[in-house]
Design an enzyme around this catalytic site. Structure first.
Site, short mmCIF file in Angstrom:
data_model
loop_
_atom_site.label_atom_id
_atom_site.label_comp_id
_atom_site.label_asym_id
_atom_site.label_seq_id
_atom_site.Cartn_x
_atom_site.Cartn_y
_atom_site.Cartn_z
CE LYS A 44 -55.07 25.02 53.65
NZ LYS A 44 -54.48 24.96 52.33
CG HIS B 91 -47.80 19.59 57.19
ND1 HIS B 91 -46.86 19.00 56.38
CD2 HIS B 91 -48.58 20.35 56.37
CE1 HIS B 91 -47.07 19.36 55.14
NE2 HIS B 91 -48.09 20.19 55.10
CG HIS C 264 -44.78 23.00 55.00
ND1 HIS C 264 -46.12 22.95 55.20
CD2 HIS C 264 -44.61 23.29 53.69
CE1 HIS C 264 -46.75 23.21 54.06
NE2 HIS C 264 -45.85 23.42 53.13
#
Ligand code: ARG
Length: 574
Positions: free
Chosen positions: A125, A128, A131
């Site tokens: 993933k 972004h 995080h």
């Protein structure tokens, strides 16, 4: 040094009142002539059966202030305390010069172990800004604990397991493009993941296949494990590049997958304690006594779940590290999850649950920024960093042009990278972590605002004075002249410096790095007032000039060490 506390303790020993009570009564007098702190004696009148002015006079004359930088004088019903500026200056500045990069260190954590879990992104993933928040906050906390002498274990609890990997395996076998995967692994994995969800609506067989593949993965079937390993390895390469860029490191990457074979033991323990009950085919622990919804441990198809992996992980961490503190730096949207996990541990008789803490943080928002959201509807940390560095470079180039300065391109790039990345990091740590963060270029790149560029600029400019002094052959003071630093601006600056160590302890006890950010920002502001109002290199008193240079050195040490605790680099010139 918390002088208020020191005074409270001294008065407590002399009056029989509680130190806490005294602390709350101590005032800051409106005028400096009346002292730095004042204690009103009215509260003692009843017990001592004397008039407050008399009490103030008696106590003032008998107080033992030895070993402090305080002096005392009474005025009416008040006991006024004065900080001896010379003693303070020699003590504080002298200590900073002596300790250098060790300034602010302490042994409060000696012999204690803290686990800081942070970042923990999900494999396959995009990384972004949510995080980024945990990564930056956790990195700072790890550095802070280390500075205080704790044994720190930095863990990255990668989201590398769960039913979504069954989906990815199915999707990759159907639509995966090897070349695209090598080119940009996360982009390709996201593409097939999104496609899976679109197609799944029309084609329920996909769901069955994905579930089957995850089950095989859990059973260790080689083909599925190999694909999963490939996704994991490739994602980690991408993440590690980002970590390097922002100066973040881990002691281990034990992700969720690492705990998968440790769950049967958890199930056994919960069973033995009679805590596991069936509910709609799943196995759960009821938590109604704790006012929480049931915690699912095993799903109806016997596969494990996020919470069960966290239970196994907590037990593993305790057995492996015997932690005194185990903190999870994770967004506040997962508050319920952690309450449930800690409650189950406690119910199972694991007292270490009391030493586990969810260190939560808020959301990330954007004010004047537009990003082409490359992947999904999220802003990627990489895009945010790139944009920040580009904008910083423009500012530096313009400033250099205005000053007629000719800077080599390489140097500009280096400064822009450090300032631009620092500006992003600082925005994450400058406020209380539970508040939502609003990013705005105007604010975060303001060279006069509460920003990393302001702090780094203050540092670099002060370093340049010190270099100049050195080239002029002026030595910094070796300690004898520091007592000359008694001017109002010097005093304010030294007071701010004296609070540095305290801000680190407070940052650790509340898991709030902003306390350090606030302290170095105050030091920088006080320093700039001092710098603008006093002559340093041109000071006509040689001794005072040396002392002021030593003060500059102390400021540099504090700003550099403080920024380092936040995970931000300084530059020596700009
Ligand atoms: N991977 C999760 C996410 O991205 C965060 C993991 C948090 N840590 C934990 N021990 N549960 O949402």
């Amino acid at each position: 040094m918390d002088y208020k506390q020191q005074i409270a303790d001294i008065l407590a020993a002399n009056t029989g009142l509680e130190s806490e009570k005294i602390y709350s009564l101590i005032e800051i007098p409106p005028q400096l002539e009346m002292g730095d702190y004042a204690f009103p004696c009215f509260i003692l009148a009843k017990t001592l059966h004397k008039a407050p002015p008399m009490i103030a006079a008696e106590i003032s004359s008998s107080l033992d202030l030895g070993g402090t930088v305080l002096t005392v004088k009474n005025a009416g019903p008040y006991i006024n305390f004065y900080i001896d500026r010379s003693a303070l200056a020699s003590g504080v500045v002298g200590e900073i010069i002596r300790s250098g990069s060790g300034f602010g260190s302490s042994s409060e954590g000696c012999g204690k172990t803290v686990i800081v879990e942070y970042s923990s992104p999900n494999i396959a993933k995009p990384f972004h800004v949510g995080h980024a928040f945990t990564t930056i906050l956790g990195n700072s906390l790890a550095r802070i604990y280390k500075k205080l002498g704790y044994n720190v274990i930095r863990m990255n609890h990668l989201g590398d397991y769960g039913t979504q990997f069954g989906k990815l395996i199915t999707a990759y076998r159907l639509w995966g493009d090897e070349e695209a995967l090598n080119e940009d692994p996360i982009k390709e994995l996201l593409r097939i993941y999104v496609k899976f969800h679109q197609e799944e609506k029309e084609n329920p067989e996909l769901t069955t296949s994905a579930r089957e593949n995850f089950r095989k993965l859990e059973e260790g079937s080689p083909d599925e494990v190999a694909l999963w390993q490939k996704f994991r390895d490739m994602s980690l390469v991408v993440f590690k590049k980002l970590y390097d860029r922002i100066g973040v490191d881990f002691d281990n990457y034990n992700g969720e997958s690492f705990y998968s074979d440790k769950i049967p033991e958890i199930v056994d323990i919960l069973n033995e304690k009679g805590l596991l009950v069936e509910s709609e085919g799943a196995k759960v622990v009821m938590l109604e006594d704790e006012g929480l919804p049931p915690c699912i441990i095993l799903k109806s198809d016997n596969t494990t779940i996020y919470a069960s992996r966290d239970l196994a992980s907590a037990l593993y961490r305790y057995r492996t590290y015997h932690f005194d503190k185990n903190i999870y730096v994770v967004g506040n949207t997962q508050a319920l999850h952690f309450k449930q996990v800690f409650a189950v541990l406690k119910k199972a008789g694991f007292d270490f649950a009391d030493n586990c803490e969810h260190v939560a943080f808020g959301l990330v928002k954007f004010k004047d920024m537009k990003f082409s959201t490359r992947e999904g509807n999220v802003v990627l940390l990489e895009d945010l960093l790139n944009e920040s560095v580009n904008k910083t470079r423009e500012i530096i180039e313009n400033n250099a042009k205005e000053r007629g300065q000719d800077m080599p391109e390489e140097e500009i790039n280096d400064i822009a990278e450090k300032l631009g990345v620092g500006a992003v990091i600082y925005t994450f740590v400058k406020s209380g972590r539970e508040r939502d963060i609003v990013f705005s270029w105007d604010e975060m790149l303001d060279f006069n605002g509460d920003t990393a560029p302001y702090l780094i600029y203050t540092y670099a400019r002060t370093r340049s004075i010190l270099r100049k002094a050195e080239s002029m052959g002026i030595n910094k003071d070796d300690g004898d002249c520091l007592e000359l630093l008694t001017g109002d601006d010097e005093y304010a600056l030294i007071r701010a410096l004296s609070e540095f160590g305290n801000s680190i302890s407070k940052a650790a006890s509340s898991n709030e790095p902003f306390m350090i950010a606030r302290q170095i920002a105050e030091i920088a502001r006080a320093h700039n007032r001092f710098y603008n109002n006093s002559s340093i290199l041109n000071c006509d008193n040689d001794d005072l000039r040396k002392a002021r240079l030593a003060l500059c050195e102390a400021v540099c040490t504090a700003i550099r060490e403080g920024l380092d605790l936040l995970g931000i680099n300084t530059v020596e010139r700009m």
